[in-house]
Motif scaffolding. Structure first.
Motif, PDB file in Angstrom:
ATOM      1  N   SER A 136      45.194   8.118 -17.841  1.00  0.00           N
ATOM      2  CA  SER A 136      43.991   7.574 -17.035  1.00  0.00           C
ATOM      3  C   SER A 136      42.628   7.066 -17.830  1.00  0.00           C
ATOM      4  CB  SER A 136      43.520   8.670 -15.976  1.00  0.00           C
ATOM      5  OG  SER A 136      42.515   8.294 -15.039  1.00  0.00           O
ATOM      6  N   GLU A 169      42.350  12.579  -5.774  1.00  0.00           N
ATOM      7  CA  GLU A 169      41.794  14.290  -6.404  1.00  0.00           C
ATOM      8  C   GLU A 169      40.237  14.243  -6.340  1.00  0.00           C
ATOM      9  OE1 GLU A 169      44.578  15.559  -9.985  1.00  0.00           O
ATOM     10  OE2 GLU A 169      43.922  13.488 -10.059  1.00  0.00           O
ATOM     11  N   VAL A 182      43.636   1.966 -11.692  1.00  0.00           N
ATOM     12  CA  VAL A 182      44.429   3.175 -12.007  1.00  0.00           C
ATOM     13  C   VAL A 182      44.062   4.092 -11.077  1.00  0.00           C
ATOM     14  CG1 VAL A 182      42.859   3.981 -13.809  1.00  0.00           C
ATOM     15  CG2 VAL A 182      45.184   4.333 -14.102  1.00  0.00           C
ATOM     16  N   GLY A 183      42.991   4.318 -10.730  1.00  0.00           N
ATOM     17  CA  GLY A 183      42.314   5.430  -9.911  1.00  0.00           C
ATOM     18  C   GLY A 183      43.255   5.714  -8.528  1.00  0.00           C
ATOM     19  N   TYR A 184      43.778   4.514  -8.108  1.00  0.00           N
ATOM     20  CA  TYR A 184      44.551   4.435  -6.797  1.00  0.00           C
ATOM     21  C   TYR A 184      46.074   5.073  -7.244  1.00  0.00           C
ATOM     22  CZ  TYR A 184      40.945   2.030  -4.625  1.00  0.00           C
ATOM     23  OH  TYR A 184      39.665   1.563  -4.066  1.00  0.00           O
ATOM     24  N   VAL A 185      46.433   5.247  -8.563  1.00  0.00           N
ATOM     25  CA  VAL A 185      47.831   5.905  -8.776  1.00  0.00           C
ATOM     26  C   VAL A 185      47.681   7.272  -8.958  1.00  0.00           C
ATOM     27  CG1 VAL A 185      49.819   5.606 -10.210  1.00  0.00           C
ATOM     28  CG2 VAL A 185      48.553   3.549  -9.761  1.00  0.00           C
ATOM     29  N   ASP A 186      48.193   7.858  -8.353  1.00  0.00           N
ATOM     30  CA  ASP A 186      47.946   9.513  -8.158  1.00  0.00           C
ATOM     31  C   ASP A 186      48.919   9.964  -9.373  1.00  0.00           C
ATOM     32  OD1 ASP A 186      46.488   9.179  -5.806  1.00  0.00           O
ATOM     33  OD2 ASP A 186      47.979  10.156  -4.652  1.00  0.00           O
ATOM     34  N   GLN A 187      49.838   9.582  -9.951  1.00  0.00           N
ATOM     35  CA  GLN A 187      50.597   9.915 -10.943  1.00  0.00           C
ATOM     36  C   GLN A 187      50.073   9.925 -12.393  1.00  0.00           C
ATOM     37  OE1 GLN A 187      51.734   8.134  -8.540  1.00  0.00           O
ATOM     38  NE2 GLN A 187      52.894   9.632  -7.415  1.00  0.00           N
ATOM     39  N   SER A 245      42.469  10.887 -10.396  1.00  0.00           N
ATOM     40  CA  SER A 245      42.703   9.794  -9.332  1.00  0.00           C
ATOM     41  C   SER A 245      41.480   9.709  -8.352  1.00  0.00           C
ATOM     42  CB  SER A 245      44.112   9.991  -8.925  1.00  0.00           C
ATOM     43  OG  SER A 245      44.150  11.121  -7.927  1.00  0.00           O
ATOM     44  N   TYR A 246      41.443   8.864  -7.450  1.00  0.00           N
ATOM     45  CA  TYR A 246      40.594   8.868  -6.410  1.00  0.00           C
ATOM     46  C   TYR A 246      40.777   9.742  -5.501  1.00  0.00           C
ATOM     47  CZ  TYR A 246      39.273   4.220  -8.456  1.00  0.00           C
ATOM     48  OH  TYR A 246      39.076   3.204  -9.135  1.00  0.00           O
ATOM     49  N   PRO A 270      40.149   8.425  -1.701  1.00  0.00           N
ATOM     50  CA  PRO A 270      41.212   7.838  -1.756  1.00  0.00           C
ATOM     51  C   PRO A 270      41.210   6.131  -1.517  1.00  0.00           C
ATOM     52  CG  PRO A 270      41.574   9.007   0.030  1.00  0.00           C
ATOM     53  CD  PRO A 270      40.386   9.477  -0.519  1.00  0.00           C
ATOM     54  N   GLY A 316      47.064  10.480 -14.911  1.00  0.00           N
ATOM     55  CA  GLY A 316      46.026  11.372 -14.870  1.00  0.00           C
ATOM     56  C   GLY A 316      45.674  11.843 -16.093  1.00  0.00           C
TER      57      GLY A 316
END
Length: 331
Positions: free
Chosen positions: A155, A217, A142-147, A214-215, A221, A149
């Motif tokens: 998240s 942020e 889930v950390g790879y999905v920027d949307q 996210s990663y 990444p 949070g």
């Protein structure tokens, strides 16, 4: 299930650390010692609370059970989201301008707890090992999905679910194995190593412990998944290491551990006031212990009977406490 003092003891200790961590958070940029204490607490305090929540979860798909979850979690969430919105506005805190499902303060826990119960309906069909493995993979992915949070606590729901699921599958006998003398000695080593690691490695963003970013942020990444996996390992080790030292017998504070949800939902009223007015300062060992005592006073107050009776209608949507007083008065 017979009420075990161990769980109330654990909840009291953990909620104390929650409040203490929130109080000292603004001061961590000024003190390396407070920063180490803060990061140490945040590695395990919410995972440990979530694991206990999973231990007592049922994961039923019965409509009555689902309605009960809405009554116990979603309705209080909406009420307290409104309370904190008004409160932040009154104390001139700009964070009051949020949508309904952008949780204020610690309210994310109510949304995530509701989701974990729903997710449990499907995950309990898997074997414990497979289910926990899948849950960890989801928490890493889930950390790879920027949307994904902070909104809807989405998240955090995925990131912390492995602790909830682990708690669900744990038996009391398995959990109490950490009480052996041998494991207690090992746990001391784990705790000291974790403190040493936090103290001597380069400073890292506390966002890695919040589970809400996210990663990208967090500035990693590509290797964010590896870092979160390391955080998972340390957190699991610390959770059981701390549990090894929680007393099984009743203590002076045991009964206060029965009302920790009240402390969790209400302590933000104190902490946000302190933050807005720069009330808390720690420049000496005496001030440090005063803050510890202040934290204890807040926890004891918010887990007291008057607070329970006053806020039960909006936290539990029940009035059993008030009815007992009325029945006693009329008898």
């Amino acid at each position: 299930m017979k009420r075990e003092a161990f769980f109330d003891n654990a909840k009291f200790i953990l909620i104390y650390l929650v409040v203490f961590g929130h109080i000292i958070q603004p001061l961590t940029t000024e003190s390396e010692l407070l920063s180490v204490i803060y990061h140490f607490i945040y590695f395990f305090h919410m995972p440990a609370i979530i694991l206990i929540s999973g231990f007592f979860a049922k994961g039923s798909r019965h409509p009555k059970y689902l309605f009960s979850l809405i009554r116990k979690l979603i309705i209080p969430y909406i009420i307290f989201q409104a309370i904190y919105t008004v409160y932040y506005y009154l104390i001139n805190d700009s964070s009051w301008k949020t949508s309904l499902f952008e949780p204020h303060w610690s309210l994310w826990f109510l949304l995530s707890l509701f989701c974990w119960h729903i997710m449990l309906i499907g995950f309990k069909k898997l074997s414990p090992v497979v289910g926990i493995f899948v849950a960890i993979l989801l928490g890493l992915a889930v950390g790879y999905v920027d949307q994904i949070g902070h909104d809807y606590s989405l998240s955090r729901t995925f990131v912390f679910f492995p602790f909830f699921l682990t708690g669900y599958w744990l038996t009391k006998e398995q959990l109490f194995r950490v009480k052996s003398r041998r494991y207690r000695l090992i746990s001391l080593v784990i705790i000291l190593m974790a403190i040493g690691l936090i103290a001597f490695i380069p400073p890292f963003p506390s966002g890695w412990l919040y589970g809400s970013l996210s990663y990208a942020e967090l500035g990693q990444p590509l290797i964010g998944g590896m870092i979160r996996f390391l955080v998972y390992m340390i957190a699991f080790l610390l959770v059981f290491s701390i549990y090894a030292w929680v007393p099984k017998q009743e203590a002076l504070f045991t009964r206060f551990g029965q009302q920790t949800i009240y402390v969790y939902l209400l302590h933000g009223l104190f902490v946000q006031f302190f933050r807005e007015n720069n009330t808390i300062q720690i420049g000496s060992i005496q001030e440090f212990f005063l803050v510890m005592l202040l934290t204890l006073a807040i926890v004891l107050l918010l887990s007291s009977k008057p607070i329970f009776i006053s806020f039960q209608p909006i936290i539990e949507t029940k009035t059993t406490g008030l009815k007992k007083i009325v029945n006693k008065a009329s008898s």
